[in-house]
Write a protein that holds these residues in place. Structure first.
Motif, short mmCIF file in Angstrom:
data_model
loop_
_atom_site.label_atom_id
_atom_site.label_comp_id
_atom_site.label_asym_id
_atom_site.label_seq_id
_atom_site.Cartn_x
_atom_site.Cartn_y
_atom_site.Cartn_z
N GLU A 238 -9.23 -15.50 0.51
CA GLU A 238 -9.48 -15.17 -0.90
C GLU A 238 -9.59 -13.67 -1.10
N LYS A 239 -10.25 -13.02 -0.17
CA LYS A 239 -10.42 -11.55 -0.25
C LYS A 239 -9.09 -10.83 -0.11
N LEU A 240 -8.14 -11.45 0.62
CA LEU A 240 -6.85 -10.80 0.86
C LEU A 240 -5.90 -10.95 -0.32
N LYS A 241 -6.28 -11.79 -1.30
CA LYS A 241 -5.40 -11.98 -2.46
C LYS A 241 -5.49 -10.76 -3.37
N VAL A 242 -4.43 -9.95 -3.40
CA VAL A 242 -4.39 -8.76 -4.25
C VAL A 242 -3.16 -8.85 -5.14
N LYS A 243 -2.90 -7.81 -5.87
CA LYS A 243 -1.77 -7.82 -6.78
C LYS A 243 -0.45 -8.03 -6.06
N GLY A 244 -0.43 -7.78 -4.79
CA GLY A 244 0.79 -7.94 -4.02
C GLY A 244 1.26 -9.38 -3.94
N ASP A 245 0.44 -10.33 -4.41
CA ASP A 245 0.83 -11.74 -4.32
C ASP A 245 2.03 -12.06 -5.22
N ASP A 246 2.37 -11.15 -6.15
CA ASP A 246 3.52 -11.41 -7.00
C ASP A 246 4.83 -11.05 -6.31
N GLY A 247 4.74 -10.67 -5.05
CA GLY A 247 5.95 -10.34 -4.30
C GLY A 247 6.02 -8.89 -3.93
#
Length: 552
Positions: free
Chosen positions: A268-277
């Motif tokens: 959960e902590k690793l989920k950043v804006k980069g998740d959109d690709g």
């Protein structure tokens, strides 16, 4: 074992019984005392042998244990000193006389051999037995050697020290106990190393009938220690493997839920804006700053350990001016029998005197010191009190000059070597190092803030040190000066000498030194610390640099 040695041991037990002496102590801190544990083991083996003769049909487990002890003891009996000088043997000897013998006693207590159990109880009152503290100290010492000399776990378990085969291999039980001792000390790094080794050795011992642990036990230790090291996913994998063996393991089921929750939170902590690709971490176009490759930045501990391993050496420019010569130091007697001096460093001036103590003198000093051995202490910088410390593993005894002609001779020779007055010197201290015995970097002199140092002596600061080497050491045990990168290797009969103070009275911080852990062998030394008082005309005070010269 010879009948003569058995008779000596029996007489020794009788004498101790008559005097009512109870022998306890930190035996792991001096190899000289570890030798006595083999005598204890010999008596225990004899008692166990008698018990097995009565109970042989029903006590096959104890019979196997006795055979194991006898095989190891037979190897030791040929050269007791060499045997206990090996840190692996010393650890195994301590383990046999602590955890292993407790298992034996428990089994015997439930049988009809009450007489033999009573014998063991009586032996504990008259023979030297190690304690659980000794077992832990022996384990910590073995791990210290592993770290300092970068010894491979598998090779160490096979009895190899720096590539040389010294002893029989450790069993899976021995490795498991070493891992368990590490766990008790919250040393999770070594716990993982030795539990993995125990697992590997367990697979190599399919017919081991006396194994005290299971694969599930190892997995539980590994899982928790791997988690403590920050690897939650590996901890979960090992816990799942444990649950395949024992599905109803309550603690493992609880740990599994905890690890799964931890992993979910980390994701959960690793989920950043980069998740959109896009890239999760922004890329910087700033230049990367690199340190100067010519600057070697290392801590004193790293330097200490590298010096112990022989990886740091003096440069040719430092070695080139060093000389060896005969000296008389303006002493009339030495004109007839000059001393052999070898320069080890020029500034500060550190020398080694060869043939400074004779074998016959060494044996007298050892004989006098053994009964008086106490755990070596250090002085608390704040309170001035003497206290034990885990960074100094040895036992020492103090010998007065007037006690024996040999001590007086050694003290007079010290005066001749140094040109200093011995009236303000401390008593001769004889030291024997324990398993992996060492003394981490320290000063011999008291620093300005240590206002209570040497309180009660009223002799001023320690102006000089004379360190006699009373034994050869096969591997390890060197004296190293961490800032100078100078290394003095123990050689029986030699003596190192240096000034601790400048002529101004200020401490020479360059003399900070340490004793490397003894890898194999028994290290004996004696120290003569000389104080300022009475040296005013021998080594006059001066405000100018002293260039490291001696009093004479």
């Amino acid at each position: 074992m010879s009948s003569c040695l058995r008779l000596q041991l029996t007489l020794g037990v009788l004498v101790l019984a008559l005097t009512g002496v109870t022998v306890r102590g930190e035996v792991y801190t001096a190899l000289a005392e570890m030798e006595e544990l083999l005598e204890t083991e010999s008596v225990l083996i004899s008692n166990l042998e008698g018990y097995i003769r009565v109970q042989e049909d029903r006590l096959s487990y104890l019979k196997n244990k006795m055979d194991e002890y006898q095989r190891e003891h037979a190897d030791a009996a040929s050269d007791i000193t060499a045997y206990v000088s090996n840190p692996i043997n010393a650890y195994l000897l301590t383990k046999r006389l602590t955890t292993d013998w407790r298992q034996v006693e428990n089994l015997m207590a439930h049988e009809v051999g009450a007489d033999f159990v009573q014998n063991l109880t009586q032996y504990r009152n008259v023979l030297k037995f190690p304690s659980d503290e000794d077992l832990n100290g022996a384990a910590v010492a073995l791990l210290r050697l592993q770290d300092t000399y970068q010894l491979d776990t598998s090779s160490l378990a096979r009895g190899k020290l720096n590539g040389i085969q010294y002893s029989t291999a450790m069993s899976s039980d021995d490795c498991f106990e070493l891992g368990r001792q590490s766990y008790v000390n919250r040393d999770y790094y070594h716990t993982v190393l030795w539990m993995n080794e125990a697992m590997a050795r367990m697979l190599e011992e399919p017919h081991n009938q006396t194994q005290s642990f299971t694969r599930a036990d190892v997995l539980e230790y590994l899982a928790f220690c791997t988690y403590k090291q920050g690897n939650v996913e590996s901890a979960l994998t090992m816990t799942n493997e444990l649950l395949q063996l024992l599905p109803d393991h309550e603690r493992a089921n609880g740990n599994k839920k905890f690890y799964e929750k931890e992993i979910a939170q980390l994701k959960e902590k690793l989920k950043v804006k980069g998740d959109d690709g896009s890239d999760a971490t922004p890329v910087s176009d700033l230049p990367v700053v690199k340190s100067d490759p010519g600057v070697f930045d290392m801590t004193e501990r790293k330097a200490y350990e590298m010096l112990c391993r022989g990886e740091l050496k003096l440069s040719p420019s430092v070695l080139r001016p060093l000389r060896c010569r005969y000296v008389s130091n303006n002493v009339p007697f030495l004109r007839l029998a000059p001393l052999k001096l070898e320069e080890a460093f020029l500034d500060p001036y550190i020398v080694i005197y060869h043939d400074a103590m004779f074998d016959s003198e060494i044996e007298v000093l050892k004989r006098m010191a053994r009964p008086r051995f106490r755990r070596a202490t250090v002085q608390n910088a704040v309170t001035g009190a003497l206290e034990t410390a885990n960074y100094r593993i040895s036992k020492s005894a103090w010998l007065k000059t007037a006690e024996h002609r040999v001590i007086g001779t050694v003290v007079q020779r010290t005066a001749d070597m140094t040109g200093l007055d011995m009236d303000s010197a401390e008593e001769l201290q004889v030291v024997n190092y324990g398993i992996g015995g060492h003394y981490e970097p320290h000063f011999d002199f008291a620093r300005r803030e240590e206002i209570r140092a040497f309180e009660g002596l009223n002799l001023g600061n320690r102006i000089a040190t004379v360190l006699f080497y009373m034994s050869d050491v096969e591997q390890g045990g060197a004296t190293v000066f961490t800032s100078l990168h100078a290394v003095l290797k123990p050689k029986k009969g030699t003596a190192a000498f240096w000034m601790n103070l400048h002529r101004s009275g200020e401490g020479d911080v360059r003399t900070r030194h340490a004793a490397c852990p003894v890898l194999t062998g028994s290290k004996w030394v004696s120290n003569k610390w000389i104080h300022e008082r009475g040296q005013e005309f021998r080594r006059p005070c001066d405000l100018a640099p002293d260039h490291g010269d001696f009093a004479i």
